[in-house]
Scaffold this motif. Structure first.
Motif, mmCIF file in Angstrom:
data_model
loop_
_atom_site.group_PDB
_atom_site.id
_atom_site.type_symbol
_atom_site.label_atom_id
_atom_site.label_comp_id
_atom_site.label_asym_id
_atom_site.label_seq_id
_atom_site.Cartn_x
_atom_site.Cartn_y
_atom_site.Cartn_z
ATOM 1 N N LEU A 1 8.934 -44.971 7.899
ATOM 2 C CA LEU A 1 8.784 -43.668 8.178
ATOM 3 C C LEU A 1 7.345 -43.442 8.631
ATOM 4 C CD1 LEU A 1 11.129 -43.915 6.023
ATOM 5 C CD2 LEU A 1 10.158 -41.836 4.898
ATOM 6 N N ASP A 2 7.409 -42.654 9.380
ATOM 7 C CA ASP A 2 6.102 -42.106 10.318
ATOM 8 C C ASP A 2 5.631 -40.867 9.436
ATOM 9 O OD1 ASP A 2 5.600 -44.442 11.631
ATOM 10 O OD2 ASP A 2 6.749 -43.344 13.463
ATOM 11 N N ASP A 3 4.549 -40.931 8.693
ATOM 12 C CA ASP A 3 4.339 -39.635 8.000
ATOM 13 C C ASP A 3 2.785 -39.308 8.028
ATOM 14 O OD1 ASP A 3 4.365 -37.011 6.856
ATOM 15 O OD2 ASP A 3 5.348 -38.186 4.852
ATOM 16 N N PRO A 4 2.126 -39.142 9.137
ATOM 17 C CA PRO A 4 0.584 -38.559 9.239
ATOM 18 C C PRO A 4 0.243 -37.486 8.329
ATOM 19 C CG PRO A 4 1.600 -38.287 11.283
ATOM 20 C CD PRO A 4 2.917 -38.815 10.476
ATOM 21 N N SER A 5 1.494 -36.725 7.963
ATOM 22 C CA SER A 5 1.085 -35.199 7.099
ATOM 23 C C SER A 5 0.447 -35.574 5.826
ATOM 24 C CB SER A 5 2.586 -34.439 6.957
ATOM 25 O OG SER A 5 3.620 -35.196 6.094
ATOM 26 N N ILE A 6 0.984 -36.699 5.497
ATOM 27 C CA ILE A 6 0.330 -37.093 4.025
ATOM 28 C C ILE A 6 -1.348 -37.040 4.061
ATOM 29 C CG2 ILE A 6 0.199 -38.845 2.130
ATOM 30 C CD1 ILE A 6 2.516 -37.266 2.048
ATOM 31 N N ALA A 7 -1.823 -37.542 5.213
ATOM 32 C CA ALA A 7 -3.278 -37.622 5.002
ATOM 33 C C ALA A 7 -3.580 -36.498 5.919
ATOM 34 C CB ALA A 7 -3.689 -39.006 5.728
ATOM 35 N N GLU A 8 -2.968 -36.063 7.023
ATOM 36 C CA GLU A 8 -3.675 -35.006 8.135
ATOM 37 C C GLU A 8 -3.734 -33.400 7.446
ATOM 38 O OE1 GLU A 8 -1.962 -34.199 11.749
ATOM 39 O OE2 GLU A 8 -1.545 -36.305 12.317
ATOM 40 N N TYR B 1 -4.868 -30.966 -3.322
ATOM 41 C CA TYR B 1 -4.251 -31.569 -2.193
ATOM 42 C C TYR B 1 -3.197 -32.597 -2.683
ATOM 43 C CZ TYR B 1 -3.332 -33.922 1.985
ATOM 44 O OH TYR B 1 -2.794 -34.445 3.271
ATOM 45 N N LEU B 2 -3.477 -33.262 -3.682
ATOM 46 C CA LEU B 2 -2.524 -34.244 -4.137
ATOM 47 C C LEU B 2 -1.192 -33.373 -4.744
ATOM 48 C CD1 LEU B 2 -4.686 -36.812 -6.084
ATOM 49 C CD2 LEU B 2 -3.520 -36.988 -3.731
ATOM 50 N N ARG B 3 -1.417 -32.197 -5.468
ATOM 51 C CA ARG B 3 -0.123 -31.562 -5.667
ATOM 52 C C ARG B 3 0.348 -31.013 -4.679
ATOM 53 N NH1 ARG B 3 -3.903 -29.511 -9.507
ATOM 54 N NH2 ARG B 3 -4.499 -27.776 -8.678
ATOM 55 N N PHE B 4 -0.225 -30.776 -3.537
ATOM 56 C CA PHE B 4 0.334 -30.045 -2.501
ATOM 57 C C PHE B 4 1.350 -31.352 -1.761
ATOM 58 C CE2 PHE B 4 0.500 -29.757 2.379
ATOM 59 C CZ PHE B 4 0.848 -28.639 2.415
ATOM 60 N N ASN B 5 0.742 -32.260 -1.697
ATOM 61 C CA ASN B 5 1.632 -33.459 -0.977
ATOM 62 C C ASN B 5 2.547 -33.983 -1.716
ATOM 63 O OD1 ASN B 5 0.416 -34.159 1.473
ATOM 64 N ND2 ASN B 5 -1.047 -35.623 0.604
ATOM 65 N N GLN B 6 2.922 -33.668 -3.110
ATOM 66 C CA GLN B 6 3.849 -34.063 -4.031
ATOM 67 C C GLN B 6 5.183 -33.554 -3.427
ATOM 68 O OE1 GLN B 6 3.214 -36.066 -6.469
ATOM 69 N NE2 GLN B 6 5.248 -36.569 -6.663
ATOM 70 N N LEU B 7 5.572 -32.581 -2.828
ATOM 71 C CA LEU B 7 6.696 -31.933 -2.244
ATOM 72 C C LEU B 7 7.213 -33.070 -1.290
ATOM 73 C CD1 LEU B 7 9.111 -30.176 -2.215
ATOM 74 C CD2 LEU B 7 7.642 -28.698 -0.799
ATOM 75 N N ILE C 1 -9.113 -42.749 1.823
ATOM 76 C CA ILE C 1 -7.872 -43.553 1.444
ATOM 77 C C ILE C 1 -7.788 -43.475 -0.205
ATOM 78 C CG2 ILE C 1 -8.530 -45.659 1.487
ATOM 79 C CD1 ILE C 1 -5.471 -46.222 3.025
ATOM 80 N N LYS C 2 -9.005 -43.741 -0.669
ATOM 81 C CA LYS C 2 -9.260 -44.008 -2.043
ATOM 82 C C LYS C 2 -8.395 -42.840 -2.936
ATOM 83 C CE LYS C 2 -13.654 -41.928 -2.598
ATOM 84 N NZ LYS C 2 -15.165 -42.221 -3.070
ATOM 85 N N HIS C 3 -8.347 -41.597 -2.353
ATOM 86 C CA HIS C 3 -7.618 -40.721 -3.085
ATOM 87 C C HIS C 3 -6.137 -40.554 -2.841
ATOM 88 C CE1 HIS C 3 -11.650 -38.911 -3.626
ATOM 89 N NE2 HIS C 3 -11.845 -38.531 -2.391
ATOM 90 N N LEU C 4 -5.536 -41.442 -2.104
ATOM 91 C CA LEU C 4 -4.438 -41.640 -1.679
ATOM 92 C C LEU C 4 -3.486 -42.669 -2.337
ATOM 93 C CD1 LEU C 4 -4.477 -40.160 1.962
ATOM 94 C CD2 LEU C 4 -3.972 -38.859 0.053
ATOM 95 N N ILE C 5 -4.039 -43.665 -2.526
ATOM 96 C CA ILE C 5 -3.541 -45.086 -2.742
ATOM 97 C C ILE C 5 -2.632 -44.825 -3.944
ATOM 98 C CG2 ILE C 5 -3.799 -47.417 -3.905
ATOM 99 C CD1 ILE C 5 -6.682 -47.383 -2.358
ATOM 100 N N ASP C 6 -2.850 -44.077 -5.070
ATOM 101 C CA ASP C 6 -1.893 -43.912 -6.118
ATOM 102 C C ASP C 6 -0.705 -43.048 -5.684
ATOM 103 O OD1 ASP C 6 -3.586 -45.342 -7.907
ATOM 104 O OD2 ASP C 6 -4.322 -43.462 -8.768
ATOM 105 N N SER C 7 -0.923 -42.158 -5.040
ATOM 106 C CA SER C 7 0.246 -41.423 -4.578
ATOM 107 C C SER C 7 1.190 -42.373 -3.404
ATOM 108 C CB SER C 7 -0.212 -40.362 -3.527
ATOM 109 O OG SER C 7 -0.836 -39.254 -4.306
#
Length: 397
Positions: A222-229, A243-249, A285-291
């Motif tokens: 799955l190509d998903d730059p949206s999670i970081a971009e 931001y993490l709540r925004f990404n949850q969907l 990336i440290k903010h995204l690892i758990d997600s």
């Protein structure tokens, strides 16, 4: 999914440079100047050739170069995404509408156009000088009716071409890249009542593609730059928690699209976008690892080699990698023509092995090399990748 139990294995993100013949064939096909059978012959031969080269260069987990995602020029930043438009019903281009025009209202808690990116505004003169500050992605469709998957024949072609090439060239393992719901839904919507309805409609559409790929025995990426971009496309700048709540969907939609598909047949690709710019406002990336670990995948592919993110290997120290999960950090980058020395590649591999365990690390690339690098440079980078993996293996095993 192969791991690195006995040696450091190698792969790449997906897109590889197209041959001149394939680029010409794509352009002629778009103009109606070539028969479908003649085009398919060129495509099949091209996929066989690119798989043969990957095996020759020592790549363990190969793909079709994303050759089924059409490119009509040798520079193309959007083929990974644009291919989906032709495979999806319910979309149409309205009055030459562009991406900028679809998503241009800042301050609404939703995606906005590239024009509002903080990096793009901080370096406005630079982006204008390389013509990315205008409309980088051209015309974009809008959803004007119910979304339906119409890519059955196209994905079958991708599968059949890759299967034949893998069998002929005795490749160890193979994957096919496919768009994520989070990235697919970054277009205009004139049909669905809510963003949630829209992204789940995309999830239903893309589920069919994922299922076809995995039912054929391949890995789907799955190509998903949206999670970081998206961090740089929200105005005003959100807090990390917002931001993490925004990404949850997007994460929930991705998992819904992957329903019934074994995790060991799924790779998830995270990146901060392929454009060659400063990237000073990339989220760390440290903010995204758990997600990331909440996404139902067996491996996570991410940028780790370019100069904005190469230091982030230390952010993985102390991370409790879930059982059976693999990481595929980029150890060569798509964002520079400089070819990484194999010794540097080996050092980067060893850094991740030191914090996550050598058996859990597969060496990869930051992003797709096709459409971003000259074929000679891309080849040299992949050869350096495999040589660096060989050096790291000698030290680690």
């Amino acid at each position: 999914m192969l791991n690195s139990a006995d040696r450091i294995r190698t792969t790449h993100v997906g897109s590889l440079p197209r041959t001149d013949e394939l680029i010409r064939a794509n352009a002629r096909r778009a103009r109606g100047e070539i028969s479908e059978s003649d085009f398919q012959a060129v495509l099949t031969e091209s996929v066989d050739d690119v798989v043969e080269k990957q095996v020759e260069w020592g790549i363990d987990v190969v793909n079709d170069g994303e050759y089924g995602h059409a490119m009509a020029s040798d520079v193309d930043y959007g083929a990974w995404w644009h291919y989906s438009f032709a495979r999806t019903g319910g979309l149409e281009t309205v009055d030459n509408t562009s991406f900028q025009e679809i998503l241009k209202t800042p301050g609404n808690g939703r995606y906005n156009s590239f024009a509002v990116r903080r990096d793009w505004n901080r370096f406005a003169d630079f982006y204008e000088s390389i013509n990315l500050g205008n409309d980088p992605d051209g015309e974009f469709p809008i959803a004007t009716g119910p979304l339906t998957y119409q890519g059955q024949d196209a994905v079958a072609t991708d599968i059949n071409n890759l299967r034949a090439a893998v069998e002929k060239n005795a490749a160890s393992e193979a994957f096919i890249a496919s768009l994520s719901p989070g990235s697919a839904s970054r277009i205009g919507n004139h049909h669905y009542a809510t963003d949630e309805e829209f992204i789940y409609a995309w999830a239903d559409v893309l589920h069919e593609e994922y299922k076809a790929i995995t039912d054929a025995g391949f890995i789907v990426q799955l190509d998903d730059p949206s999670i970081a971009e998206a961090w740089d496309q929200l105005t005003p700048e959100p807090t990390i928690e917002e931001y993490l709540r925004f990404n949850q969907l997007a994460i929930e939609a991705a998992n819904y699209a992957l329903r019934g598909i074994p995790e060991e047949q799924v790779r998830f690709h995270l990146c901060w976008g392929s454009w060659h710019g400063p990237h000073t406002t990339d989220i760390e990336i440290k903010h995204l690892i758990d997600s990331l670990f909440t996404i139902n995948a067996g491996a996570y592919v991410f940028e780790a080699a370019n100069v904005r993110h190469a230091h982030e290997w230390k952010d993985w120290e102390g991370v409790d990698l879930p059982d059976g999960k693999l990481v595929i950090p980029g150890v060569v980058s798509h964002s520079t023509n400089v070819v990484e020395h194999p010794e540097l590649v080996a050092q980067r591999i060893e850094q991740y092995a030191s914090v996550l365990g050598k058996e859990n690390v597969i060496a990869g690339t930051d992003c797709g090399l096709g459409g971003r690098l000259h074929p000679q440079v891309a080849e040299a980078k992949l050869k350096s990748l495999t040589e660096g993996a060989r050096i790291a293996t000698e030290r680690l095993y």
